[in-house]
Scaffold this active site. Sequence first.
Site, PDB file in Angstrom:
ATOM      1  N   LYS A  76     -23.207  42.805 -17.269  1.00 45.20           N
ATOM      2  CA  LYS A  76     -22.819  41.480 -16.769  1.00 45.20           C
ATOM      3  C   LYS A  76     -22.440  40.610 -17.958  1.00 45.20           C
ATOM      4  O   LYS A  76     -23.249  40.391 -18.857  1.00 45.20           O
ATOM      5  CB  LYS A  76     -23.992  40.853 -16.002  1.00 45.20           C
ATOM      6  CG  LYS A  76     -23.812  39.350 -15.679  1.00 45.20           C
ATOM      7  CD  LYS A  76     -25.002  38.766 -14.912  1.00 45.20           C
ATOM      8  CE  LYS A  76     -24.897  37.245 -14.750  1.00 45.20           C
ATOM      9  NZ  LYS A  76     -26.041  36.646 -14.027  1.00 45.20           N
ATOM     10  N   ASP A 116     -22.937  30.295 -17.151  1.00 48.20           N
ATOM     11  CA  ASP A 116     -23.260  30.245 -15.732  1.00 48.20           C
ATOM     12  C   ASP A 116     -23.750  28.847 -15.360  1.00 48.20           C
ATOM     13  O   ASP A 116     -24.915  28.516 -15.536  1.00 48.20           O
ATOM     14  CB  ASP A 116     -24.338  31.296 -15.411  1.00 48.20           C
ATOM     15  CG  ASP A 116     -24.722  31.306 -13.938  1.00 48.20           C
ATOM     16  OD1 ASP A 116     -23.986  30.691 -13.131  1.00 48.20           O
ATOM     17  OD2 ASP A 116     -25.749  31.935 -13.598  1.00 48.20           O
ATOM     18  N   LYS A 171     -26.351  24.475 -10.947  1.00 49.66           N
ATOM     19  CA  LYS A 171     -27.727  24.525 -11.453  1.00 49.66           C
ATOM     20  C   LYS A 171     -28.180  23.116 -11.845  1.00 49.66           C
ATOM     21  O   LYS A 171     -27.354  22.284 -12.206  1.00 49.66           O
ATOM     22  CB  LYS A 171     -27.785  25.412 -12.710  1.00 49.66           C
ATOM     23  CG  LYS A 171     -27.706  26.895 -12.457  1.00 49.66           C
ATOM     24  CD  LYS A 171     -27.817  27.661 -13.770  1.00 49.66           C
ATOM     25  CE  LYS A 171     -27.714  29.164 -13.548  1.00 49.66           C
ATOM     26  NZ  LYS A 171     -28.815  29.732 -12.763  1.00 49.66           N
ATOM     27  N   ASP A 213     -25.884  34.295 -20.585  1.00 51.92           N
ATOM     28  CA  ASP A 213     -25.758  35.033 -19.329  1.00 51.92           C
ATOM     29  C   ASP A 213     -24.780  36.209 -19.428  1.00 51.92           C
ATOM     30  O   ASP A 213     -24.495  36.868 -18.436  1.00 51.92           O
ATOM     31  CB  ASP A 213     -25.356  34.071 -18.199  1.00 51.92           C
ATOM     32  CG  ASP A 213     -25.853  34.527 -16.841  1.00 51.92           C
ATOM     33  OD1 ASP A 213     -26.805  35.337 -16.808  1.00 51.92           O
ATOM     34  OD2 ASP A 213     -25.275  34.107 -15.827  1.00 51.92           O
ATOM     35  N   ASP A 266     -24.414  30.615  -7.207  1.00 49.88           N
ATOM     36  CA  ASP A 266     -25.207  30.880  -8.406  1.00 49.88           C
ATOM     37  C   ASP A 266     -25.717  32.329  -8.432  1.00 49.88           C
ATOM     38  O   ASP A 266     -26.232  32.786  -9.457  1.00 49.88           O
ATOM     39  CB  ASP A 266     -26.380  29.888  -8.482  1.00 49.88           C
ATOM     40  CG  ASP A 266     -26.992  29.823  -9.873  1.00 49.88           C
ATOM     41  OD1 ASP A 266     -26.381  30.350 -10.821  1.00 49.88           O
ATOM     42  OD2 ASP A 266     -28.079  29.227 -10.004  1.00 49.88           O
ATOM     43  N   GLU A 269     -24.088  34.982  -8.846  1.00 43.22           N
ATOM     44  CA  GLU A 269     -22.752  35.479  -9.197  1.00 43.22           C
ATOM     45  C   GLU A 269     -22.772  36.822  -9.920  1.00 43.22           C
ATOM     46  O   GLU A 269     -21.804  37.568  -9.857  1.00 43.22           O
ATOM     47  CB  GLU A 269     -22.016  34.437 -10.036  1.00 43.22           C
ATOM     48  CG  GLU A 269     -22.276  34.469 -11.549  1.00 43.22           C
ATOM     49  CD  GLU A 269     -23.721  34.145 -11.929  1.00 43.22           C
ATOM     50  OE1 GLU A 269     -24.454  33.577 -11.099  1.00 43.22           O
ATOM     51  OE2 GLU A 269     -24.128  34.486 -13.057  1.00 43.22           O
ATOM     52  N   ARG A 300     -24.339  39.639  -9.483  1.00 43.86           N
ATOM     53  CA  ARG A 300     -24.207  40.826  -8.614  1.00 43.86           C
ATOM     54  C   ARG A 300     -22.783  40.984  -8.113  1.00 43.86           C
ATOM     55  O   ARG A 300     -22.321  42.088  -7.843  1.00 43.86           O
ATOM     56  CB  ARG A 300     -25.232  40.735  -7.478  1.00 43.86           C
ATOM     57  CG  ARG A 300     -25.052  39.551  -6.571  1.00 43.86           C
ATOM     58  CD  ARG A 300     -26.321  39.206  -5.791  1.00 43.86           C
ATOM     59  NE  ARG A 300     -27.321  38.499  -6.600  1.00 43.86           N
ATOM     60  CZ  ARG A 300     -28.502  38.093  -6.141  1.00 43.86           C
ATOM     61  NH1 ARG A 300     -28.844  38.319  -4.891  1.00 43.86           N
ATOM     62  NH2 ARG A 300     -29.345  37.478  -6.929  1.00 43.86           N
TER      63      ARG A 300
HETATM   64  N1  BES Z   1     -27.986  33.953 -14.649  1.00 42.80           N
HETATM   65  C1  BES Z   1     -28.896  33.670 -13.607  1.00 42.80           C
HETATM   66  C2  BES Z   1     -30.281  34.313 -13.809  1.00 42.80           C
HETATM   67  C3  BES Z   1     -31.057  33.862 -15.014  1.00 42.80           C
HETATM   68  C4  BES Z   1     -32.038  32.904 -14.897  1.00 42.80           C
HETATM   69  C5  BES Z   1     -30.850  34.445 -16.246  1.00 42.80           C
HETATM   70  C6  BES Z   1     -32.763  32.505 -16.000  1.00 42.80           C
HETATM   71  C7  BES Z   1     -31.587  34.056 -17.346  1.00 42.80           C
HETATM   72  C8  BES Z   1     -32.552  33.088 -17.225  1.00 42.80           C
HETATM   73  C9  BES Z   1     -28.348  34.157 -12.272  1.00 42.80           C
HETATM   74  O1  BES Z   1     -26.973  34.174 -12.176  1.00 42.80           O
HETATM   75  C10 BES Z   1     -28.859  33.236 -11.230  1.00 42.80           C
HETATM   76  O2  BES Z   1     -28.505  32.095 -11.278  1.00 42.80           O
HETATM   77  N2  BES Z   1     -29.682  33.746 -10.326  1.00 42.80           N
HETATM   78  C11 BES Z   1     -30.239  32.948  -9.292  1.00 42.80           C
HETATM   79  C12 BES Z   1     -30.112  33.722  -8.024  1.00 42.80           C
HETATM   80  C13 BES Z   1     -30.447  32.916  -6.784  1.00 42.80           C
HETATM   81  C14 BES Z   1     -29.392  31.873  -6.555  1.00 42.80           C
HETATM   82  C15 BES Z   1     -30.548  33.854  -5.611  1.00 42.80           C
HETATM   83  C16 BES Z   1     -31.694  32.691  -9.641  1.00 42.80           C
HETATM   84  O3  BES Z   1     -32.337  33.574 -10.171  1.00 42.80           O
HETATM   85  O4  BES Z   1     -32.151  31.569  -9.405  1.00 42.80           O
HETATM   86 ZN    ZN Z   2     -25.898  34.315 -13.931  1.00 45.62          ZN
HETATM   87 MN    MN Z   3     -26.201  32.292 -11.525  1.00 47.40          MN
END
Ligand code: BES
Ligand code: ZN
Ligand code: MN
Length: 491
Positions: free
Chosen positions: A255, A260, A267, A278, A337, A339, A341
Amino acid sequence: MSTLTSFTFAETDLDAIAAHEGRVAVFVDGEGKLDQSARRVNRLTKGALARLVESDKWAKMKEGDIVSLGYPAGMKADGLDVIRLERAAKSILARKAGAALAKARGGKGDLLVLCALIRRAEEIVFGLAMRDYAFEPHKSADSTRSGAVKVVHNKPADLEAACAPLLAVADGAHMCRDLTNEPANVLTTTNYAERLKEMESLGLKVEVLDEDALTTLGMRTLLSVGQGSDSPSYVVAMRWDGGEKDAAPLALVGKGVVFDTGGISLKPGAGMEDMTMDMGGSAVVAGVMRTLALRGAKANVVGIVGIVENMPSGKATRPGDVVTTMKGDTVENINTDAEGRLVLCDVMWYAQEKYKPTAMIDLATLTGAIIIGLGHENAGVFSNNTSFCNDFLKAAEAEGEGAWRMPLGAGYDAQLKSRIADMKNVGGRPAGAITAAQFLQRFVKEDCPWIHLDIAGVASVKSETALAPVGATGWGVASLNRLIADNYEAE
Ligand code: BES
Ligand code: ZN
Ligand code: MN
């Protein structure tokens, strides 16, 4: 790019010890036995070393611990580093000792390491090389790192040969850290693709697919993540063909979200700056490919990364939008968010269609939920194949990189059911890291052994780790390199 510490190797020269300017390091075992070099240091310092070894402080020290003495009498050196280490020390402890030396040197000055009799001295060198890192391209003036390390050993030529493949790992890990630490206004999607293209100079074959190529291939889901950004999306494939001609490769997928914001599902502001990391999964893939090339690995490996930026704008994907993946399944985007996957599903499908890999490993800073579950100690490991998974866990254990297997199952997969499409991109709050993995598994072919590594908690950290300072760790480069060395390379 940050450069690796420079090492030279030589036989013992006792008379050179007093004259060395910079730092001098000696090793003493648990019994306090001084080797020839340590005895010379002890004599020069009028018994300082012997006093240290008989002290309470020394008795309380653990293997790999260090005591630094400043401006030792009788020597030209600025500092004397005394490390407690057995001659037959385990590699993890020898690495710890090397890391302690790197910290004591602080990136400046010449270091003389007197480890004539240490059996696995290459592990000291590896620990030193790994820990001797700082991300400084945006610091002005006097922060430049300098100096070199001279390693004294009974068999310098053998030691140098043993160090070569380990230094290739350290180099790959440093590259991974550089990419992960780099802010998103510098490491734009285009800049990232260019940096990867430059690895052709190492003998890798690097193919950059632009948005036109991705549109033709049908990677709509990946493109839907990048469509709110002014920076174009890319997929970059890096091939190392060091194994048998035409044999199917191992595929590594990463990825590469250079930033992000969350997109329209924006966010919160606090801590958003951390999302420059990210693209950490793709950086591990790049680091491993670099390592394989530098050490001339006898294996076929392809590393494929999806490079996009997730931004809100008038062109951005909306929550509720439905997109069709390259595979042909439709996805309802409940939360822009989630994204990562959406990037990975198209790249993973492409990897299997194009390269017919023997196995596939994807790496991603995928979920905050894995940090809730495992903290910053372990990456989440998900797999459809227990023996493949165990091979990886064994490699990670040997490298001292935390990795913990998590479950998969139909019950979790059911959380992805959508009212209007084949699936949703989120499965609700329970088991968020697992439902993300379930989403990915829908894009893994039945007969393809697969591991998903959720590295959100380990790719970049706020306190130093065994072999890395604060910031990007390079987690995974060493483990994946070992997995390849142990399972994919013939002698
Ligand atoms: N890039 C984030 C995950 C992340 C969080 C990486 C903290 C490093 C540190 C990912 O894209 C994300 O935002 N995931 C969300 C998913 C949710 C919306 C289902 C999350 O984990 O809150
Ligand atoms: Zn992300
Ligand atoms: Mn995200």
